[in-house]
Design an enzyme around this catalytic site. Sequence first.
Site, short mmCIF file in Angstrom:
data_model
loop_
_atom_site.label_atom_id
_atom_site.label_comp_id
_atom_site.label_asym_id
_atom_site.label_seq_id
_atom_site.Cartn_x
_atom_site.Cartn_y
_atom_site.Cartn_z
N ASP A 17 45.01 43.38 40.20
CA ASP A 17 45.62 43.19 41.51
C ASP A 17 45.43 44.38 42.45
O ASP A 17 46.28 44.66 43.31
CB ASP A 17 47.12 42.87 41.39
N LYS A 20 40.71 43.49 44.74
CA LYS A 20 39.27 43.22 44.55
C LYS A 20 38.77 42.12 45.48
O LYS A 20 37.71 42.25 46.10
CB LYS A 20 39.01 42.82 43.08
N LYS A 22 39.81 41.01 48.37
CA LYS A 22 39.67 41.41 49.76
C LYS A 22 38.36 42.20 49.99
O LYS A 22 37.63 41.92 50.93
CB LYS A 22 40.86 42.28 50.20
N ASN A 42 43.26 33.38 35.09
CA ASN A 42 44.33 34.40 35.01
C ASN A 42 44.24 35.30 36.26
O ASN A 42 45.21 35.94 36.64
CB ASN A 42 44.22 35.24 33.72
N ALA A 43 43.07 35.33 36.87
CA ALA A 43 42.88 36.13 38.08
C ALA A 43 43.48 35.42 39.30
O ALA A 43 43.55 34.20 39.35
CB ALA A 43 41.38 36.34 38.32
N GLY A 44 43.91 36.21 40.25
CA GLY A 44 44.34 35.69 41.55
C GLY A 44 43.85 36.68 42.59
O GLY A 44 44.38 37.78 42.68
N HIS A 45 42.79 36.31 43.29
CA HIS A 45 42.19 37.23 44.27
C HIS A 45 42.51 36.75 45.67
O HIS A 45 42.09 35.67 46.07
CB HIS A 45 40.68 37.33 44.03
N ARG A 147 32.96 31.35 17.31
CA ARG A 147 31.89 30.35 17.33
C ARG A 147 32.38 28.91 17.23
O ARG A 147 31.79 28.07 16.58
CB ARG A 147 30.87 30.67 16.22
N GLN A 228 40.83 41.16 36.68
CA GLN A 228 41.76 42.04 35.97
C GLN A 228 41.44 43.51 36.30
O GLN A 228 40.98 43.78 37.39
CB GLN A 228 41.73 41.78 34.45
N ALA A 303 50.01 36.89 42.26
CA ALA A 303 49.36 35.80 43.01
C ALA A 303 49.23 34.53 42.16
O ALA A 303 49.12 33.43 42.68
CB ALA A 303 47.97 36.24 43.49
N SER A 336 46.99 51.72 51.16
CA SER A 336 47.53 53.02 51.55
C SER A 336 48.64 52.84 52.59
O SER A 336 49.58 53.64 52.65
CB SER A 336 46.43 53.92 52.10
N ASP A 337 48.57 51.74 53.36
CA ASP A 337 49.59 51.48 54.39
C ASP A 337 50.99 51.31 53.80
O ASP A 337 51.98 51.56 54.46
CB ASP A 337 49.22 50.21 55.17
N SER A 415 41.58 50.85 52.58
CA SER A 415 42.15 49.61 53.10
C SER A 415 43.56 49.91 53.62
O SER A 415 44.36 50.55 52.94
CB SER A 415 42.19 48.57 51.99
#
Length: 427
Positions: A17, A20, A22, A42-45, A147, A228, A303, A336-337, A415
């Site tokens: 998180d 990536k 963005k 499992n990812a949420g971009h 296998r 991840q 996400a 950073s904001d 960013s």
Amino acid sequence: MMNQGKVDVLLGLQWGDEGKGKVVDVLTPRYDVIARFQGGPNAGHTLEFEGQKYVLRSIPSGIFQGGKVNIIGNGVVLAPDLFMEEAKALEASGHELRTRLHISKKAHLIMPTHRLLDAAYEAQKGKNKVGTTGKGIGPTYTDKVSRNGLRVGDILENFPEKYAAAKARHEAILKSLAFSVDSQEFAEVEKKWLEGVEYLRQFPIVDSEHEINSILRSGKSVLCEGAQGTMLDVDFGSYPFVTSSNTICAGACTGLGIGPNKIGDVFGIMKAYCTRVGAGPFPTELFDETGKKIRDLGHEYGAVTGRERRCGWIDLVALRYAIMVNGVTKLIMMKSDVLDGFETIKACVAYKQNGQQIDYFPYNIEEGIEPVYEELPGWQTDMTKFTSEDEFPEAFKNYIRFLEQQLETPICIISIGPDRAQTIERK
Ligand code: GDP
Ligand code: IMO
Ligand code: MG
């Protein structure tokens, strides 16, 4: 930025998180092809632009800009039902996918029973559970390595037989674990999953290793999108509280079929602080008001599962380790904001373990680790509308210099907000 005839790899350096999605979207116009190499739903971009927000799970984040080819590589695990849901939503909002979203024949399929097994193994672990996303990631990769897996290519031939055999195997395991399954509910999920398999057939199902290598031979460029983060890598992360794939740069070689000599830049993404979802050690975690403030300001909720993300200060010991195992050439700092209003900011520069100060990432971070912090003055300036690094306040420039020195790697992008436009490239 962008290497012709090479793949550049963009990956997370923390516990996922990092942002990536963005950055992949921001960098997409510079590349010919974007490819995912591991992980699954499992990812949420998350991407935001022109007032729209999208969360991608299995589809690469290069799908929005410039009609580029996007590839789901062999290292990815794909759930046909979730893929169908995700792809249909994108198609409904006007994004053409069927010609330019290519799927590797060798990517493994996440079956409905894999998700049940995920839940069963978590229940069996009790208080030691990993806190997985419940998407069947672990059991699917387990079947791959043992296998027993089904691959996307399998849907092209004798699929019903192969599916029935794999399902019967899973059912026997579920029975041995005394895991109860609501058969009505399962039948509905399975029906949708099989619809997803049919839907998948409408996409180009390809030998992606051949495709990518011929793209490289013709001098074009590829951006690989990790999912991840390094601290969730099955070999180098905080095992056993990890995901089941190699999230590190080497995963791009095995997950796409490219030689290590084809790798150009390795972009390592980090937040200006640190977060983690799920269980497992997190040395710089904050349990106080500051942690809560970071969570609120950074909207730190998962996400995929909506879970609260655990928040803490940036951990330079873990980051140095992550930079090492990935061979990171350039850093990208996100969010950073979120720290814009802080009076002071802390950074963990070393650990104390059993009273001894160490500056390397040790085998066991589960107990007895105490972070050693350096405190820096905050910049207390709203930077979210800045368009150039020349506008950065001195205290922020100082924070960047400090990080670059500590991490011995240049920070090339900063960013300053979730929107595509809120991105500052450094000269
Ligand atoms: P990923 O999994 O690495 O792609 O990251 P996620 O999308 O799961 O989480 C990052 C979150 O932070 C998303 O909600 C983004 O919209 C948001 N985000 C990304 N970059 C920034 C930034 O610079 N500032 C702020 N405030 N939010 C950001
Ligand atoms: P992105 O790509 C953050 C975490 C889960 C859990 C552990 C194992 O959006 O950065 P799994 O379902 O993979 O078996 O869960 O890994 N996890 C993530 N945390 N971001 C992610 O992806 C994650 N994918 C898995 O919370 O702790
Ligand atoms: Mg995410």
